[in-house]
Write a protein that holds these residues in place. Sequence first.
Motif, short mmCIF file in Angstrom:
data_model
loop_
_atom_site.label_atom_id
_atom_site.label_comp_id
_atom_site.label_asym_id
_atom_site.label_seq_id
_atom_site.Cartn_x
_atom_site.Cartn_y
_atom_site.Cartn_z
N LEU A 193 16.83 -3.12 -8.66
CA LEU A 193 15.40 -3.39 -8.62
C LEU A 193 14.91 -3.23 -7.19
O LEU A 193 15.58 -3.69 -6.25
N LEU A 194 13.78 -2.56 -7.02
CA LEU A 194 13.14 -2.48 -5.70
C LEU A 194 12.02 -3.49 -5.58
O LEU A 194 11.56 -3.79 -4.48
N SER A 195 11.56 -4.01 -6.74
CA SER A 195 10.49 -5.01 -6.75
C SER A 195 11.05 -6.33 -7.24
O SER A 195 11.95 -6.37 -8.08
N GLY A 196 10.51 -7.42 -6.70
CA GLY A 196 10.95 -8.73 -7.13
C GLY A 196 9.80 -9.72 -7.14
O GLY A 196 8.91 -9.66 -6.28
N GLY A 201 5.73 -14.07 -3.16
CA GLY A 201 4.89 -13.12 -3.88
C GLY A 201 5.73 -11.97 -4.40
O GLY A 201 6.94 -12.04 -4.46
N ILE A 202 5.05 -10.89 -4.77
CA ILE A 202 5.76 -9.70 -5.25
C ILE A 202 6.20 -8.89 -4.05
O ILE A 202 5.39 -8.43 -3.25
N VAL A 203 7.50 -8.73 -3.91
CA VAL A 203 8.10 -8.03 -2.78
C VAL A 203 8.56 -6.66 -3.25
O VAL A 203 9.20 -6.53 -4.30
N PHE A 204 8.23 -5.62 -2.47
CA PHE A 204 8.66 -4.26 -2.78
C PHE A 204 9.37 -3.69 -1.56
O PHE A 204 8.83 -3.70 -0.45
N LEU A 276 -1.01 -4.53 -9.08
CA LEU A 276 -0.22 -5.76 -9.06
C LEU A 276 0.86 -5.71 -7.99
O LEU A 276 1.22 -6.71 -7.40
N HIS A 277 1.39 -4.51 -7.73
CA HIS A 277 2.47 -4.37 -6.77
C HIS A 277 2.00 -4.38 -5.32
O HIS A 277 2.71 -4.83 -4.43
N GLY A 278 0.82 -3.81 -5.08
CA GLY A 278 0.35 -3.69 -3.70
C GLY A 278 1.18 -2.72 -2.90
O GLY A 278 1.38 -2.88 -1.69
N ILE A 279 1.71 -1.66 -3.54
CA ILE A 279 2.54 -0.67 -2.85
C ILE A 279 1.68 0.23 -2.00
O ILE A 279 0.68 0.77 -2.45
N GLU A 280 2.07 0.38 -0.74
CA GLU A 280 1.37 1.28 0.16
C GLU A 280 2.36 2.29 0.72
O GLU A 280 2.93 2.12 1.79
N LEU A 281 2.59 3.34 -0.04
CA LEU A 281 3.49 4.41 0.35
C LEU A 281 2.72 5.72 0.43
O LEU A 281 1.81 5.96 -0.36
N SER A 282 3.08 6.54 1.39
CA SER A 282 2.48 7.87 1.47
C SER A 282 3.16 8.75 0.44
O SER A 282 4.38 8.93 0.46
N VAL A 283 2.38 9.28 -0.50
CA VAL A 283 2.96 10.08 -1.57
C VAL A 283 2.55 11.54 -1.42
O VAL A 283 1.44 11.85 -0.97
N ALA A 284 3.46 12.44 -1.82
CA ALA A 284 3.18 13.86 -1.73
C ALA A 284 2.12 14.26 -2.74
O ALA A 284 1.26 15.11 -2.47
#
Length: 359
Positions: A193-196, A201-204, A276-284
């Motif tokens: 798992l990369l999310s927990g 809170g929710i950790v990614f 819900l995740h709040g993921i901030e990744l640069s995506v192609a």
Amino acid sequence: MSFQRKIFLAANSPSGFVSFFDELYNPYRNCRAYIIKGGPGTGKSSFMKKIAAAAEEKGHEVTRVFCSSDPQSLDGVMIPSLSVCVADGTAPHVLEPRFPGAVENIVNLGEFWNEKELFQKSDEIRSLSLENSIFHRRSSRFLSAAGALFQENERLLAPYVLEDKLSGFAARFCARETPKKKHAAPGKKSVCLLSGITPQGIVFFDETVKACASRVIGVEDEYGCVSGRLLEQIGACAVKNGYDVIFCRCPMKPKEDCEHLIIPEVSLALVTLKSLHGIELSVARTVHAKRFLKDGAVLRSRRLLLNRNLAAELTENAIEMLAKAKAVHDELEKLYTESMDFKKLNNFTEEFIFSLLAE
């Protein structure tokens, strides 16, 4: 820039605590596993952190397994180049040797505590342990309710999923990104798992994505009705074509749903994007779930939104209970810490690391 590989191998989920600790090592292969036994506050996490740091100093790649009930603490360390893992084998993720001495060895940190002092604190230890369990059960009930709402959204959207279009996209994607290798056996499937859902809170762990993949494709799926199916199909196809694939499960459905997918050999990751995740990744680029849904799905959007928002609120309540459990656990740790001989433990740690890395 190098990034640490961080994962979870357990989840606080709607069905309670779920463990994937069998992913740590394969006892039927040539490997060594060190299973740590000891109470809270006896230095298990610090012991593993020192091992991880020393192994990296020696040039070994390390995967750190973090605790979903305390994302500052380690549950395990994996050193693939040495075929070694070190893990916390105490509840709730109990590990016991299957081939004692031949594969697994017990590291007993109880050797460094004062048994008489702990016996004198036994009433307080029992009381705090029970209180901690109560908060975890409350958290699980909130997550169970949130999970039911997410499942309701999936049920509502299921008739609108264009299965042929989804399967066709997955097949074309695999043909382009992971073409079948000639005369190659199927690849290896691993799970983490990369999310927990944690007391913080929710950790990614975006560091792991960056460490494993130079290209990241986002799958935008606000209601989680498409991404799991899509990633499962892509992952299964890539494995069949001869590639090792990391299936990253969702803590809301850890036994069923693939939330993220990593294919290290082609330096590619597919990451589900949800508010819900709040993921901030640069995506192609981004693949939108709506392309795999009939237009009529929008007619139910108000109900979907309500369910999603209620589920988010229930998840926050679960996180609050986990934070209270963590506060109680901290008190429990203090009782053990006060009764530990850390000087002897530190000496043992140095000797253990020297022996482990010298072989």
